[in-house]
Design an enzyme around this catalytic site. Structure first.
Site, PDB file in Angstrom:
ATOM      1  N   THR A  27      39.865  29.917  39.954  1.00  0.00           N
ATOM      2  CA  THR A  27      38.724  30.133  39.037  1.00  0.00           C
ATOM      3  C   THR A  27      38.945  29.368  37.731  1.00  0.00           C
ATOM      4  O   THR A  27      37.991  28.889  37.124  1.00  0.00           O
ATOM      5  CB  THR A  27      38.498  31.627  38.741  1.00  0.00           C
ATOM      6  OG1 THR A  27      39.726  32.189  38.271  1.00  0.00           O
ATOM      7  CG2 THR A  27      38.042  32.392  39.962  1.00  0.00           C
ATOM      8  N   PHE A  34      35.257  35.292  45.155  1.00  0.00           N
ATOM      9  CA  PHE A  34      34.267  36.131  45.844  1.00  0.00           C
ATOM     10  C   PHE A  34      33.946  37.388  45.056  1.00  0.00           C
ATOM     11  O   PHE A  34      32.808  37.760  44.899  1.00  0.00           O
ATOM     12  CB  PHE A  34      34.818  36.551  47.215  1.00  0.00           C
ATOM     13  CG  PHE A  34      34.628  35.529  48.300  1.00  0.00           C
ATOM     14  CD1 PHE A  34      33.983  34.328  48.053  1.00  0.00           C
ATOM     15  CD2 PHE A  34      35.081  35.776  49.582  1.00  0.00           C
ATOM     16  CE1 PHE A  34      33.799  33.401  49.058  1.00  0.00           C
ATOM     17  CE2 PHE A  34      34.913  34.854  50.603  1.00  0.00           C
ATOM     18  CZ  PHE A  34      34.263  33.667  50.340  1.00  0.00           C
ATOM     19  N   ARG A  35      34.993  38.086  44.565  1.00  0.00           N
ATOM     20  CA  ARG A  35      34.765  39.459  44.134  1.00  0.00           C
ATOM     21  C   ARG A  35      34.779  39.718  42.635  1.00  0.00           C
ATOM     22  O   ARG A  35      34.623  40.864  42.222  1.00  0.00           O
ATOM     23  CB  ARG A  35      35.757  40.404  44.836  1.00  0.00           C
ATOM     24  CG  ARG A  35      35.434  40.516  46.311  1.00  0.00           C
ATOM     25  CD  ARG A  35      36.384  41.404  47.082  1.00  0.00           C
ATOM     26  NE  ARG A  35      36.063  41.386  48.502  1.00  0.00           N
ATOM     27  CZ  ARG A  35      36.406  40.408  49.336  1.00  0.00           C
ATOM     28  NH1 ARG A  35      37.089  39.369  48.906  1.00  0.00           N
ATOM     29  NH2 ARG A  35      36.064  40.468  50.609  1.00  0.00           N
ATOM     30  N   GLN A 105      45.142  31.664  50.609  1.00  0.00           N
ATOM     31  CA  GLN A 105      43.893  31.953  51.333  1.00  0.00           C
ATOM     32  C   GLN A 105      42.826  30.938  50.931  1.00  0.00           C
ATOM     33  O   GLN A 105      41.724  30.953  51.446  1.00  0.00           O
ATOM     34  CB  GLN A 105      43.404  33.359  50.978  1.00  0.00           C
ATOM     35  CG  GLN A 105      44.412  34.444  51.328  1.00  0.00           C
ATOM     36  CD  GLN A 105      44.046  35.775  50.687  1.00  0.00           C
ATOM     37  OE1 GLN A 105      43.210  36.510  51.185  1.00  0.00           O
ATOM     38  NE2 GLN A 105      44.665  36.089  49.574  1.00  0.00           N
ATOM     39  N   HIS A 123      43.497  30.044  55.700  1.00  0.00           N
ATOM     40  CA  HIS A 123      42.078  29.982  56.045  1.00  0.00           C
ATOM     41  C   HIS A 123      41.565  28.557  56.191  1.00  0.00           C
ATOM     42  O   HIS A 123      40.377  28.307  56.058  1.00  0.00           O
ATOM     43  CB  HIS A 123      41.254  30.763  54.997  1.00  0.00           C
ATOM     44  CG  HIS A 123      41.548  32.235  55.017  1.00  0.00           C
ATOM     45  ND1 HIS A 123      41.286  33.068  53.953  1.00  0.00           N
ATOM     46  CD2 HIS A 123      42.089  33.020  55.975  1.00  0.00           C
ATOM     47  CE1 HIS A 123      41.661  34.304  54.274  1.00  0.00           C
ATOM     48  NE2 HIS A 123      42.153  34.302  55.489  1.00  0.00           N
ATOM     49  N   CYS A 134      32.790  15.887  69.210  1.00  0.00           N
ATOM     50  CA  CYS A 134      33.767  14.818  69.471  1.00  0.00           C
ATOM     51  C   CYS A 134      35.041  14.987  68.631  1.00  0.00           C
ATOM     52  O   CYS A 134      35.968  14.194  68.748  1.00  0.00           O
ATOM     53  CB  CYS A 134      33.141  13.446  69.215  1.00  0.00           C
ATOM     54  SG  CYS A 134      32.949  13.061  67.469  1.00  0.00           S
ATOM     55  N   CYS A 152      27.706  14.983  62.590  1.00  0.00           N
ATOM     56  CA  CYS A 152      28.632  13.876  62.835  1.00  0.00           C
ATOM     57  C   CYS A 152      27.903  12.528  62.845  1.00  0.00           C
ATOM     58  O   CYS A 152      26.848  12.394  63.467  1.00  0.00           O
ATOM     59  CB  CYS A 152      29.291  14.141  64.187  1.00  0.00           C
ATOM     60  SG  CYS A 152      30.380  12.848  64.744  1.00  0.00           S
TER      61      CYS A 152
END
Ligand code: NAD
Ligand code: ZN
Length: 241
Positions: A27, A34-35, A105, A123, A134, A152
Site C-alpha cells: 500500500t 483488500f481489507r 501473498q 498466489h 496455447c 492471446c
C-alpha cells in the site's frame, strides 16, 4: 528498552529470519489492499462482492466484468508501482545473509524489483499471465492495455491472469517450500496481512520458534502467537529495524 528496540535486538542475533507478507506491504507503493477502509473490499462493483468477482467461477462466466474490475482496481496501480522502504529492507537483509526467504501473498512482483532473490509467491504473479489455449506468457502491461477481455495475440485464446483466483488451488511445490522455510526459521516476521485468506494464512501454524513479530497498521490485527506486535506502516517499521 521499547518493543522496537527489542525486535531490533532479536533480528541482530539471527541469521535465519523468514518474512511472510500480504497486500499491506504494497500500500505504501500505491497499490490498494483488500481489507483496509479504502481497500478494494470497501466497494461493491456492479453489485457483486469483490471476492466473488476474483473467483474462478466468475472469471469463466463473466470474463469481461472480471477484467474491467481487475484492471481498474488493481492492475493499473501495479503498472506504475515502485518498491518501498520495506521491500528494500528485506532485500538488504537477504544480501547480508540474515533473511532466508520472502513468502508473499502479493502478485505485484515488487519484492523481486527491490532485489530479493528467494521469493515464494503463494498466489502467483501478474507478470506471468498465460493463454489458456496455447500457454503463451504475457506481461502485466499487455493485460492493462488490452480491451475488455485480454486475449492471446497468437491464437485468440482468453488469457488467464498469473494470479491464483479464489477457488483455485495453490502450487503445491511453492506451499511445501514455504512450510519448510517457516518451520525451520528462528524469527518469523509477518507484515501487512489480515491473515484472512486461506490456506496461505494457515502457514504461520508451522512456525515452531518463539520470535514471531507481527506488523500491521490496523490496531485490531494481532495474533496470540506473536511475541511482539508493532502497529504502524510496514515500510516505515521494517526500515527502522
Ligand atoms: P488484506 O487486504 O486482507 O489485508 C491487508 C492488511 O495489511 C490489513 O490488515 C491492513 O491493516 C494492513 N496494511 C495495509 N497497509 C499497511 C501498511 N502500510 N503497513 C502495515 N500494514 C498495512 O490483504 P492480504 O491479507 O494480503 O490478503 C488479500 C489477498 O489479496 C492476498 O491473497 C493477495 O494475493 C491479494 N492482493 C494482493 C495485492 C498485491 O499484490 N499488492 C493487492 C491486493 C490484494
Ligand atoms: Zn494463445
Amino acid at each position: 528498552m521499547d518493543d522496537l528496540e527489542k525486535v531490533r535486538n532479536i533480528i541482530s542475533y539471527s541469521n535465519n529470519i523468514v518474512f511472510f507478507g500480504g497486500a499491506g506491504m504494497s500500500t505504501e507503493s500505491g497499490i490498494p489492499d483488500f481489507r483496509s477502509s479504502n481497500g478494494i473490499y470497501s466497494e461493491e462493483y456492479d453489485s457483486y462482492p469483490p471476492e466473488y468477482i476474483l473467483s474462478n467461477t466468475f472469471f469463466k462466466t463473466h470474463p469481461d466484468t472480471f477484467y474491467k474490475f481487475f484492471r481498474e482496481k488493481s492492475l493499473e496501480y501495479m503498472l506504475d508501482a515502485e518498491p518501498n522502504k520495506g521491500h528494500e529492507w528485506l532485500a538488504e537483509m537477504e544480501k547480508k545473509g540474515k533473511l532466508k526467504a520472502v513468502i508473499t501473498q502479493n502478485i505485484d512482483g515488487l519484492h523481486q524489483r527491490a532485489g530479493s532473490k528467494k521469493v515464494l509467491e503463494l498466489h502467483g504473479s501478474m507478470h506471468e499471465n498465460y493463454c489458456m489455449d496455447c500457454h503463451k506468457i504475457f506481461g502485466l502491461d499487455y493485460l492493462v492495455e488490452s480491451d475488455e477481455i485480454a486475449k492471446c495475440d497468437e491464437c485468440g485464446g482468453i488469457i488467464h491472469p498469473g494470479a491464483v483466483l479464489f477457488e483455485e488451488p495453490l502450487d503445491t511445490k511453492t506451499m511445501n517450500e514455504a512450510i519448510c522455510y517457516i518451520s525451520h526459521c528462528d524469527v518469523l516476521i509477518i507484515a501487512g496481512t489480515s491473515l484472512n485468506v486461506f490456506p496461505a494464512a494457515g502457514l504461520i501454524d508451522y512456525y515452531q520458534g518463539d520470535n514471531l513479530i507481527l506488523i500491521d497498521k490496523n490496531p485490531n490485527v494481532t495474533s496470540s502467537r506473536a511475541r511482539f506486535v508493532l502497529h504502524g506502516k510496514a515500510g516505515e517499521i521494517l526500515s527502522q529495524l
